[in-house]
Motif scaffolding. Structure first.
Motif, PDB file in Angstrom:
ATOM      1  N   ALA A 159      -0.238   1.863   6.817  1.00  0.00           N
ATOM      2  CA  ALA A 159       0.303   2.434   5.584  1.00  0.00           C
ATOM      3  C   ALA A 159       0.008   3.932   5.499  1.00  0.00           C
ATOM      4  CB  ALA A 159      -0.280   1.709   4.377  1.00  0.00           C
ATOM      5  N   GLU A 160      -1.196   4.311   5.888  1.00  0.00           N
ATOM      6  CA  GLU A 160      -1.566   5.730   5.836  1.00  0.00           C
ATOM      7  C   GLU A 160      -0.664   6.564   6.741  1.00  0.00           C
ATOM      8  OE1 GLU A 160      -5.287   8.671   7.111  1.00  0.00           O
ATOM      9  OE2 GLU A 160      -5.351   6.524   7.567  1.00  0.00           O
ATOM     10  N   ARG A 177       2.872   6.857   5.423  1.00  0.00           N
ATOM     11  CA  ARG A 177       2.951   7.785   4.284  1.00  0.00           C
ATOM     12  C   ARG A 177       2.870   9.235   4.746  1.00  0.00           C
ATOM     13  NH1 ARG A 177       0.134   6.761  -1.580  1.00  0.00           N
ATOM     14  NH2 ARG A 177       1.243   8.434  -2.684  1.00  0.00           N
ATOM     15  N   TYR A 228       9.411   3.589  -1.391  1.00  0.00           N
ATOM     16  CA  TYR A 228       9.557   3.277   0.034  1.00  0.00           C
ATOM     17  C   TYR A 228      10.185   1.883   0.146  1.00  0.00           C
ATOM     18  CZ  TYR A 228       6.519   7.108   1.699  1.00  0.00           C
ATOM     19  OH  TYR A 228       5.981   8.332   2.009  1.00  0.00           O
ATOM     20  N   ARG A 249       0.807  -1.213   0.000  1.00  0.00           N
ATOM     21  CA  ARG A 249       0.000   0.000   0.000  1.00  0.00           C
ATOM     22  C   ARG A 249       0.846   1.271   0.000  1.00  0.00           C
ATOM     23  NH1 ARG A 249      -5.502  -0.605   1.909  1.00  0.00           N
ATOM     24  NH2 ARG A 249      -6.043  -2.820   2.121  1.00  0.00           N
ATOM     25  N   LEU A 250       2.163   1.118  -0.031  1.00  0.00           N
ATOM     26  CA  LEU A 250       3.049   2.284  -0.009  1.00  0.00           C
ATOM     27  C   LEU A 250       3.663   2.523  -1.381  1.00  0.00           C
ATOM     28  CD1 LEU A 250       4.827   1.647   3.424  1.00  0.00           C
ATOM     29  CD2 LEU A 250       3.154   3.438   2.887  1.00  0.00           C
TER      30      LEU A 250
END
Length: 347
Positions: A299-300, A303, A205, A200-201
């Motif tokens: 993940a959020e 980020r 990353y 999800r990144l």
């Protein structure tokens, strides 16, 4: 009188093993004369054999003896005051879904008995967090435990000048934002969640992770995950200093040594809002706390930090200041020095 504590510690493969080494260093800095006796790992499972496996009078010349709650009950045979440290209780219901059947059976039938005996027999019970302290009272009914947080050597785990990321502490790999995971590759530590989080990144990353504390080295479970082996203390400091964020999706911690070390090195943390982790990481001040198993939320938050260098710096400064004030060797060494003096009637 210069107090001489003897620490008995079968070798381990995780944070508890590092914890006793930190205690030894801290009380020595506090002016005591500790000795750490390491034993083969098998004594973690058969601690009752400890008094019978050492030379006669092995405890002579020491003022008290100390061990983790899995082994401390066996030290009563010395006749010295016994101190036990409780790092976490494996009977915690939140841990059971992430343990194998063999682990659950061992925890329930063996380790819970060891912990209970140590908590009952010890002259003093030390807990490494408020969370663990509550567990000890709820599970074993002992309400007079002492809180002494796990300690971090903040003279060794330090930020780089200006919080500038160094480039020599991890293998070369393409990546604008470097994440780090420190811990055993187990479900309790949330290692199984890391590939899902990386999916999800953004592609720039990269995640470095330790390995080898338990089991064999295996192929990285994701194309942007890079193993760094089992670094020694200097190598671990270099790894923290070479990365931007500690990603630590552990499901349960009795303290959280890796997040504390990362903060001491000036690196913000994304971890779980569970166990003792909220005592180490302050939500929105030194990192982010996420609901257990919420891959999208991990993940959020990673980020958000990855795209905001100023926020990373602010979190880093707050986290470093807190670790120095609350989790350094001074509080650790002085906490045990005062406890030992009380037990020995030295005021």
């Amino acid at each position: 009188m210069q107090i001489r504590p003897l620490y008995i510690s079968p070798m381990g493969r995780g944070g508890v093993d590092f914890g006793i080494q930190n205690i030894t260093r801290a009380v020595r800095q506090a002016g005591l004369r500790p000795e750490l006796l390491r034993l083969p790992e098998s004594y973690n499972f058969l601690p009752g054999l400890i008094p019978h496996s050492l030379p006669p009078g092995w405890w002579q010349g020491f003022d008290l003896v100390q061990g983790r709650s899995r082994v401390a009950f066996s030290l009563k045979a010395t006749g010295l005051p016994v101190v036990t440290t409780v790092h976490h209780l494996t009977t915690d219901p939140d841990l059971q879904p992430y343990s194998s059947l063999a682990q659950r059976l061992f925890y329930r039938l063996v380790e819970a008995r060891y912990d209970g005996l140590s908590v009952a027999y010890a002259d003093a019970v030390v807990c490494v967090s408020r969370f663990t302290q509550r567990q000890v009272e709820q599970t074993y009914g002992r309400a007079d435990s002492l809180l002494i947080f796990d300690g971090i050597d903040t003279a060794v785990f330090t930020p780089t000048p200006g919080l500038v990321r160094r480039d020599d502490g991890v293998p070369v790999a393409p990546g604008r934002i470097r994440l780090l995971f420190v811990g055993n590759r187990t479900r309790r530590k949330g290692f199984d969640l890391l590939p899902q989080i990386m999916d999800r990144l953004p592609d720039d990353y990269v995640l470095y992770y330790t390995g080898g504390f338990q089991g064999r080295e295996t192929k990285p479970p994701h194309a942007r995950m890079v193993p760094i082996g089992s670094p020694d203390r200097a190598g671990l400091v270099a790894a923290y200093q070479s990365c931007d964020i500690l990603l630590f999706p552990s499901r349960l911690e009795g303290f959280g040594i890796a997040p504390a070390e990362a903060l001491a090195c000036g690196r913000p943390v994304v971890t779980t809002n569970a166990g003792a982790l909220p005592e180490v990481v302050d939500e929105g001040q030194s990192g982010f706390l996420v609901a257990r198993d919420n891959v999208a939320a991990y993940a959020e938050k990673v980020r958000i930090l990855g795209e905001d260098a100023a926020l990373r710096r602010r979190f880093a400064e707050f986290g470093r200041e807190k670790v120095v004030a609350q989790f350094g060797y001074e509080q650790l060494g002085e906490g045990f020095r005062a406890l030992y003096a009380r037990l020995l009637g030295l005021g």
